[in-house]
Design a protein around this motif. Structure first.
Motif, PDB file in Angstrom:
ATOM      1  N   ALA A 343      41.546  36.447  38.915  1.00 13.78           N
ATOM      2  CA  ALA A 343      40.478  36.201  39.622  1.00 13.78           C
ATOM      3  C   ALA A 343      40.089  34.867  40.021  1.00 13.78           C
ATOM      4  CB  ALA A 343      39.187  36.867  38.957  1.00 13.78           C
ATOM      5  N   GLN A 344      40.339  34.389  41.176  1.00 14.98           N
ATOM      6  CA  GLN A 344      40.411  33.038  41.643  1.00 14.98           C
ATOM      7  C   GLN A 344      39.074  32.847  42.356  1.00 14.98           C
ATOM      8  OE1 GLN A 344      41.779  30.446  40.741  1.00 14.98           O
ATOM      9  NE2 GLN A 344      43.784  30.276  40.965  1.00 14.98           N
ATOM     10  N   ASP A 346      35.071  33.167  44.114  1.00 15.59           N
ATOM     11  CA  ASP A 346      34.033  33.964  43.349  1.00 15.59           C
ATOM     12  C   ASP A 346      33.631  35.575  43.738  1.00 15.59           C
ATOM     13  OD1 ASP A 346      33.413  33.357  46.169  1.00 15.59           O
ATOM     14  OD2 ASP A 346      31.971  32.073  45.920  1.00 15.59           O
ATOM     15  N   ARG A 347      34.293  36.063  44.712  1.00 14.77           N
ATOM     16  CA  ARG A 347      33.832  37.228  45.171  1.00 14.77           C
ATOM     17  C   ARG A 347      34.784  38.106  44.050  1.00 14.77           C
ATOM     18  NH1 ARG A 347      36.013  40.676  49.825  1.00 14.77           N
ATOM     19  NH2 ARG A 347      37.365  38.983  50.375  1.00 14.77           N
ATOM     20  N   ALA A 348      35.873  37.630  43.924  1.00 21.80           N
ATOM     21  CA  ALA A 348      37.018  38.457  42.947  1.00 21.80           C
ATOM     22  C   ALA A 348      36.255  38.343  41.515  1.00 21.80           C
ATOM     23  CB  ALA A 348      38.249  37.736  43.009  1.00 21.80           C
ATOM     24  N   ILE A 349      35.756  36.984  41.028  1.00 23.91           N
ATOM     25  CA  ILE A 349      35.113  36.816  39.619  1.00 23.91           C
ATOM     26  C   ILE A 349      34.026  37.681  39.619  1.00 23.91           C
ATOM     27  CG2 ILE A 349      34.043  35.353  38.086  1.00 23.91           C
ATOM     28  CD1 ILE A 349      35.664  32.869  39.636  1.00 23.91           C
ATOM     29  N   GLU A 350      33.269  37.908  40.562  1.00 24.99           N
ATOM     30  CA  GLU A 350      32.073  38.853  40.417  1.00 24.99           C
ATOM     31  C   GLU A 350      32.427  40.237  40.414  1.00 24.99           C
ATOM     32  OE1 GLU A 350      27.855  38.847  42.919  1.00 24.99           O
ATOM     33  OE2 GLU A 350      29.463  38.927  43.878  1.00 24.99           O
ATOM     34  N   MET A 351      33.557  40.659  40.965  1.00 21.45           N
ATOM     35  CA  MET A 351      34.127  42.045  40.901  1.00 21.45           C
ATOM     36  C   MET A 351      34.517  42.393  39.391  1.00 21.45           C
ATOM     37  SD  MET A 351      36.204  42.894  44.257  1.00 21.45           S
ATOM     38  CE  MET A 351      36.636  44.517  43.416  1.00 21.45           C
ATOM     39  N   HIS A 374      42.202  32.064  35.191  1.00 19.27           N
ATOM     40  CA  HIS A 374      41.672  31.216  36.646  1.00 19.27           C
ATOM     41  C   HIS A 374      40.242  30.818  36.573  1.00 19.27           C
ATOM     42  CE1 HIS A 374      46.149  31.312  36.964  1.00 19.27           C
ATOM     43  NE2 HIS A 374      46.039  32.470  37.634  1.00 19.27           N
ATOM     44  N   ALA A 375      39.614  31.747  37.146  1.00 22.68           N
ATOM     45  CA  ALA A 375      38.280  31.932  37.663  1.00 22.68           C
ATOM     46  C   ALA A 375      37.958  30.620  38.626  1.00 22.68           C
ATOM     47  CB  ALA A 375      37.402  31.690  36.271  1.00 22.68           C
ATOM     48  N   GLY A 376      38.582  30.352  39.516  1.00 25.49           N
ATOM     49  CA  GLY A 376      38.661  29.275  40.314  1.00 25.49           C
ATOM     50  C   GLY A 376      37.268  28.727  40.874  1.00 25.49           C
ATOM     51  N   ILE A 377      36.640  29.429  41.631  1.00 22.04           N
ATOM     52  CA  ILE A 377      35.238  29.130  41.896  1.00 22.04           C
ATOM     53  C   ILE A 377      34.309  29.833  41.129  1.00 22.04           C
ATOM     54  CG2 ILE A 377      33.666  29.127  44.349  1.00 22.04           C
ATOM     55  CD1 ILE A 377      36.156  28.919  45.904  1.00 22.04           C
ATOM     56  N   ALA A 378      33.729  29.334  40.470  1.00 23.84           N
ATOM     57  CA  ALA A 378      32.670  29.946  39.435  1.00 23.84           C
ATOM     58  C   ALA A 378      31.286  29.247  39.458  1.00 23.84           C
ATOM     59  CB  ALA A 378      33.400  29.778  38.128  1.00 23.84           C
ATOM     60  N   GLU A 388      26.679  35.345  29.243  1.00 24.78           N
ATOM     61  CA  GLU A 388      25.763  36.772  28.676  1.00 24.78           C
ATOM     62  C   GLU A 388      26.885  37.877  28.302  1.00 24.78           C
ATOM     63  OE1 GLU A 388      23.810  38.275  32.167  1.00 24.78           O
ATOM     64  OE2 GLU A 388      22.244  36.511  31.927  1.00 24.78           O
ATOM     65  N   LEU A 389      27.864  37.855  28.965  1.00 20.02           N
ATOM     66  CA  LEU A 389      29.120  38.836  28.612  1.00 20.02           C
ATOM     67  C   LEU A 389      29.841  38.333  27.565  1.00 20.02           C
ATOM     68  CD1 LEU A 389      29.677  40.375  32.059  1.00 20.02           C
ATOM     69  CD2 LEU A 389      28.829  41.659  30.388  1.00 20.02           C
ATOM     70  N   ASP A 390      29.922  37.348  26.975  1.00 22.26           N
ATOM     71  CA  ASP A 390      30.429  36.486  26.035  1.00 22.26           C
ATOM     72  C   ASP A 390      32.025  36.568  26.375  1.00 22.26           C
ATOM     73  OD1 ASP A 390      30.816  35.051  23.762  1.00 22.26           O
ATOM     74  OD2 ASP A 390      30.903  36.735  22.385  1.00 22.26           O
ATOM     75  N   VAL A 391      32.296  36.120  27.586  1.00 21.51           N
ATOM     76  CA  VAL A 391      33.676  36.333  28.242  1.00 21.51           C
ATOM     77  C   VAL A 391      34.392  34.745  27.973  1.00 21.51           C
ATOM     78  CG1 VAL A 391      35.039  36.150  30.273  1.00 21.51           C
ATOM     79  CG2 VAL A 391      32.880  37.829  30.201  1.00 21.51           C
ATOM     80  N   VAL A 392      35.910  34.924  27.913  1.00 24.23           N
ATOM     81  CA  VAL A 392      36.666  33.734  27.611  1.00 24.23           C
ATOM     82  C   VAL A 392      37.311  33.511  29.075  1.00 24.23           C
ATOM     83  CG1 VAL A 392      38.623  32.999  26.438  1.00 24.23           C
ATOM     84  CG2 VAL A 392      36.967  34.441  25.437  1.00 24.23           C
ATOM     85  N   ILE A 393      37.233  32.326  29.197  1.00 23.60           N
ATOM     86  CA  ILE A 393      37.867  31.797  30.702  1.00 23.60           C
ATOM     87  C   ILE A 393      39.237  30.942  30.414  1.00 23.60           C
ATOM     88  CG2 ILE A 393      37.254  30.662  32.917  1.00 23.60           C
ATOM     89  CD1 ILE A 393      35.414  33.033  32.031  1.00 23.60           C
TER      90      ILE A 393
END
Length: 552
Positions: A343-344, A346-351, A374-378, A388-393
């Protein structure tokens, strides 16, 4: 317990909870048995202990690359490289393709990799017609550096069953001229689907895997998170395990369950088969289930909430609807998998965050360590949800070094929150660095350099406020990578009881100028207590323990 090997008189960067830097480390078989001063190490030294003098050089935990493509990297080495020093134009690439075609039996594929328009003087892609001039007896594919786009000749289109009347696949584009004829350019899923026909043989795959492992070890990489390859994923995993069992792959592998071709099919197949994240041993483990949500940051085809700066009507490509993404990864989560996705934008990351939120609300699980590749545009609102979700990037700082000017052109001020390493640290979000090789260079020291300096290779500042310290960048390439694979208890830092996976550098990483980090070399790589790379014969320069200061 007595040591087999000690390293002394060095800058031992432990990456422990206190970020201690000490001078010595002792190893017995494949484990660390002591860390600290000469006095701490002395009780473990016998007349048979090998004593290696570091002479002030840095010794670190072996680098962990949390996102690269082992198989693609290796099989690329079997094809034509578009990044060789002599490549300055399309003509140079065409000449290398002709030579390769002459060496290749008719009907077999001729492949080139690493192509970038910006690296050739024509500043464009080759055309189908130009590739046809090279050969009509061989299907030819030129793969763009992003691995999301390719350019092919007419025979390649024919073998893939692509005609002028073929519809674009979901999440992909078959590029056409104004008159509707095919240009030969395949984008996203159209490119990915090509490799159902352009696949490598089992022998080629295994040979490539060994070549890749050897190259990674030369760069000080001792563990990788393999992010998948083209083709049927389970077959690649099978060949990978065979190569590991035969000791052809020597790096430790955390195998992400994903494929560049129809990744959701592979995920479904593995979920139904039964094995889940964590199955395996210290050399090979099953990793997270992974799909693609959007495209390439340099395509550019990433899915953004606002249009690209250079194209007011372009918001990128989305592979799945929210409902499809929730179902595919939600089922994997429910069945015990760590889950992740490319997910690169911000729309993809949000999904993807929406997907995580729904999966965790329906089937709560502590310590899930779900990831975003990736999380390109965050931007900040998405960072807060990650926290909040305790996600690893899994960001890729070297992208800023390689693509900085393009990112400024495509995304403008959004570069301030691209791969935002400093923001992640300040928010307590764990980010493990990956190279995404062969999309970029595999060298972790270049990745550390990029994270510390936040400048392009041309010296352009790209989101400078996101620069981090050397120690923070080292942690992102070591302990954080171990955490992202649930393995921080056995590797990722130099502590007693952990695996003896080390890298020794050519000088002090803590004392070198920030602008010179990328120029440091790897002088020794150790995995499992065994020296696997030692071009300067450091391990043969063994001091008699009676003659070195460690016993004074």
């Amino acid at each position: 317990m007595k040591a087999d090997i000690i390293f002394f008189n060095g800058e031992v960067i432990t990456v422990d909870a206190e970020n201690r830097i000490v001078e010595c480390v002792a190893v017995k078989k494949n484990r660390i048995i002591a860390v600290g001063t000469k006095a701490d190490i002395r009780p473990y030294v016998t007349k048979d202990t090998k004593c290696i003098d570091l002479n002030g050089k840095s010794l670190l935990p072996g680098f962990i690359d949390a996102h690269l493509h082992l198989t693609i990297y290796g099989t690329n080495l079997l094809g034509v490289s578009c990044i060789e020093p002599h490549i300055h134009s399309l003509k140079d690439i065409f000449q290398d393709l002709r030579i390769k075609a002459e060496e290749t039996p008719k009907g077999n594929w001729v492949r080139a990799w690493g192509f970038s328009e910006s690296l050739v003087k024509e500043n464009r892609c080759p055309t189908k017609e130009e590739l046809d001039e090279i050969s009509t007896d061989h299907p030819i594919v030129v793969i763009r550096t992003c691995n999301h786009t390719s350019i092919v000749n007419s025979l390649a289109l024919e073998k893939a069953g692509i005609t002028q009347g073929t519809k674009d696949p979901e999440g992909g584009i078959i590029e056409r001229n104004m008159d509707g004829s095919l240009t030969g350019k395949l984008i996203e899923n159209a490119h990915m689907n090509l490799f159902e026909y352009a696949s490598y043989s089992k022998e080629e795959l295994r040979k490539g895997m060994k070549l890749a492992s050897d190259e990674f070890i030369k760069k000080g990489i001792t563990s990788i998170h393999d992010a998948g390859a083209y083709g049927e994923g389970s077959e690649t995993i099978r060949i990978m395990q065979q190569a590991i069992n035969a000791n052809e792959i020597k790096v430790r592998v955390y195998a992400i369950i994903g494929s560049l071709t129809n990744s959701h099919h592979f995920v479904k197949k593995m979920v139904e088969a039964g094995p889940i994240t964590g199955l395996g041993n210290e050399r090979f483990k099953i990793g997270p289930a992974k799909v693609f949500t959007d495209g390439s940051s340099t395509g550019p085809t990433i899915a953004t909430r606002e249009p690209y700066n250079h194209k007011a009507d372009d918001y990128g490509v989305i592979y799945y609807s929210q409902e499809e993404l929730n179902r595919i990864l939600g089922e994997a989560h429910q069945n015990g998998y760590q889950i992740t996705a490319h997910a690169q934008g911000d729309r993809a990351i949000e999904m993807l965050l929406n997907c995580f939120e729904k999966a965790l609300s329906e089937h709560p699980r502590k310590n899930h360590r779900h990831r975003i590749e990736h999380a390109g545009i965050a931007p900040l609102d998405l960072q807060e949800r990650m926290q909040e979700l305790d996600v690893v990037i899994i960001p890729n700082p070297v992208f800023m070094y390689v693509n900085g000017e393009k990112y400024l052109e495509y995304y403008g001020d959004r570069v301030e929150v691209m791969y935002p390493a400093r923001d992640y640290i300040e928010k307590g979000i764990i980010a493990a660095f990956g190279s995404d090789a062969p999309v970029t260079m595999v060298d972790p020291l270049l990745g550390i350099h990029a994270a510390v300096n936040r400048e392009s290779h041309l010296g352009t500042a790209v989101g400078k406020k996101q620069s981090i310290s050397v120690l923070q960048a080292i942690r992102a390439y070591t302990w954080n990578g171990a955490y992202a694979s649930f393995e921080e208890n056995i590797k990722g830092s130099i502590e007693v009881g952990k695996l003896a996976d080390f890298v020794v550098l050519s000088e002090s990483l803590m004392k070198v100028q920030a602008s010179k980090i990328k120029d440091i070399n790897v002088e020794l790589t150790m995995i499992d207590g065994k020296v696997l790379y030692d071009p300067y014969q450091m391990s043969n320069n063994i001091r008699n323990n009676k003659s070195v200061s460690i016993n004074e």
